[in-house]
Design an enzyme around this catalytic site. Structure first.
Site, short mmCIF file in Angstrom:
data_model
loop_
_atom_site.label_atom_id
_atom_site.label_comp_id
_atom_site.label_asym_id
_atom_site.label_seq_id
_atom_site.Cartn_x
_atom_site.Cartn_y
_atom_site.Cartn_z
N GLU A 102 0.81 -0.91 0.06
CA GLU A 102 0.00 -0.05 -0.11
C GLU A 102 0.83 1.17 0.12
OE1 GLU A 102 -4.24 -1.45 1.81
OE2 GLU A 102 -2.90 -0.53 3.02
N GLU A 129 -6.14 -6.75 -1.78
CA GLU A 129 -6.74 -7.03 -0.47
C GLU A 129 -8.25 -6.58 -0.40
OE1 GLU A 129 -5.05 -4.64 2.87
OE2 GLU A 129 -2.89 -5.28 2.07
#
Length: 373
Positions: free
Chosen positions: A172, A276
């Site tokens: 991320e 995710e």
């Protein structure tokens, strides 16, 4: 995704509000043709190893205790994601533990995605702490660090017969990694690009067939996603798969996510995965640590059926938009005492994800959750 301290949630675009986005990035995305199938049916089970070491039990839909990998495989999983931290205080999710669990993953006939955080703890849009061992290193040293560490983990896995099928160079990394040296400041992607190239080159030197994923939590916005991936592309960064996080309470509607996936595929000509996703089955809390997610999204009640329906909808949307994979984040992380979120205090920190796992608080699986090609 990161489960942080009590009650704290991480919003994907947390640091993006201050980014000046060129008008050219705000145009309507080009629709890509659908891939038609999801080949990467994934689950991040990074906390399962600790849970099992503590004696946790996992039960299939008939109530039979089984290895959680077998239960997930029975539900359609073919790909396992494991995060690796450099030197976490807990000892879990380090290279040694990942090597050990990779053997079990591969023995089940599952593929392996290794998620490099390049940190001793959680890395996400709001924080990207350098490993303590690299704390004083400048950008030149960090390039070498990333190369050597990535190659070492990959080659160690390869040497034991568990070569990773894919790796993430960072987790991320909306505004960079290995802060502050690798942080994107004033739209300058130079340092980040050097680090990403090191990770890519190390991976390909280890095994040319391993796919390199670059992962952001930018499924919320075409503008945010284009800003990042245009930025690294302009610096000559190469990657194989674009990875995006999608949690509907934070990233918006399914339709919006589908638009971003389609745009990423057509704009860069690369495969896309939802690296995710997850959804709560209850708003209740199993332990003293507050839940990271306390609300759901319209049309999906906080029930086992609602959780399953949301995951099915995420898969359908991603598939129809041309993605090749979807990974459920930490489906096995139910509340087990001693398996806390904080690697510096794993025994006492509790679990903010207990309402997001697909196993309830006694370890019984949600029978409605399925991964489908």
């Amino acid at each position: 995704m990161t489960v942080n301290g009590p009650g704290r949630t991480v919003k994907a675009a947390l640091l993006m509000a201050a980014v000046a986005l060129p008008a050219s990035l705000l145009t309507t995305p080009t629709t890509a043709s659908a891939a038609g199938t999801l080949s990467m049916l994934g689950a991040d089970v990074s906390t399962a190893q600790r849970a099992l070491d503590l004696g946790a039990k996992y039960y299939d839909a008939s109530g039979t205790a089984k290895d959680p990998l077998d239960i997930l495989k029975g539900a359609g999983v073919n790909y396992v994601r494991l995060r690796v931290w450099n030197n976490p205080a807990s000892g879990y999710n380090n290279k040694t533990k990942v090597l050990a669990y990779a053997k079990q993953v591969k023995a089940k006939g599952l593929k392996l995605l290794v998620d490099f955080h390049y940190s001793d703890t959680w890395a996400d849009p709001g924080k990207q702490y350098k490993p303590a061992a690299w704390s004083g290193h400048n950008i030149n040293q960090l390039q070498t660090d990333v190369y050597n560490y990535t190659y070492d983990v990959c080659n160690s896995l390869k040497s034991q017969g568990t070569t990773p099928d894919s790796v993430q160079i960072g987790n991320e990394i909306n505004v960079g990694m290995l802060w502050n040296e690798g942080k994107v400041v004033n739209n300058d992607f130079t340092n980040l690009s050097l680090l990403l190239k090191s990770g890519y080159n190390a991976t390909k030197s280890c095994n040319s067939g391993t796919k390199v994923i670059i992962h952001t939590a930018n499924s919320d916005s075409d503008a945010h996603a284009r800003w990042f991936y245009d930025g690294i592309k302009a610096k000559g960064v190469n990657w194989d798969i674009t990875g995006l996080s999608y949690y509907c309470p934070w990233h918006g509607t399914l339709a919006n996510m589908g638009s971003v996936v389609s745009d990423m595929k057509s704009r860069y000509g690369k495969d896309v995965v939802i690296a995710e996703t997850a959804y709560p089955f209850t708003s209740a809390n199993a332990d003293s640590t507050s839940n990271s997610v306390t609300s759901g999204c319209s049309g999906y009640p906080l029930t086992w059926q609602g959780q399953a329906d949301n995951f099915t909808a995420v898969q359908n949307t991603a598939r129809n938009a041309g993605a090749i994979g979807v990974f459920y984040w930490e489906p096995t992380w139910y509340a087990v005492s001693g398996n806390g979120w904080d690697p510096a205090d794993i025994n006492n920190s509790g679990n903010g994800w207990d309402n997001m796992a697909i196993f309830n608080w006694t370890g019984h699986v949600n029978p409605n959750v399925k991964w489908t090609p």
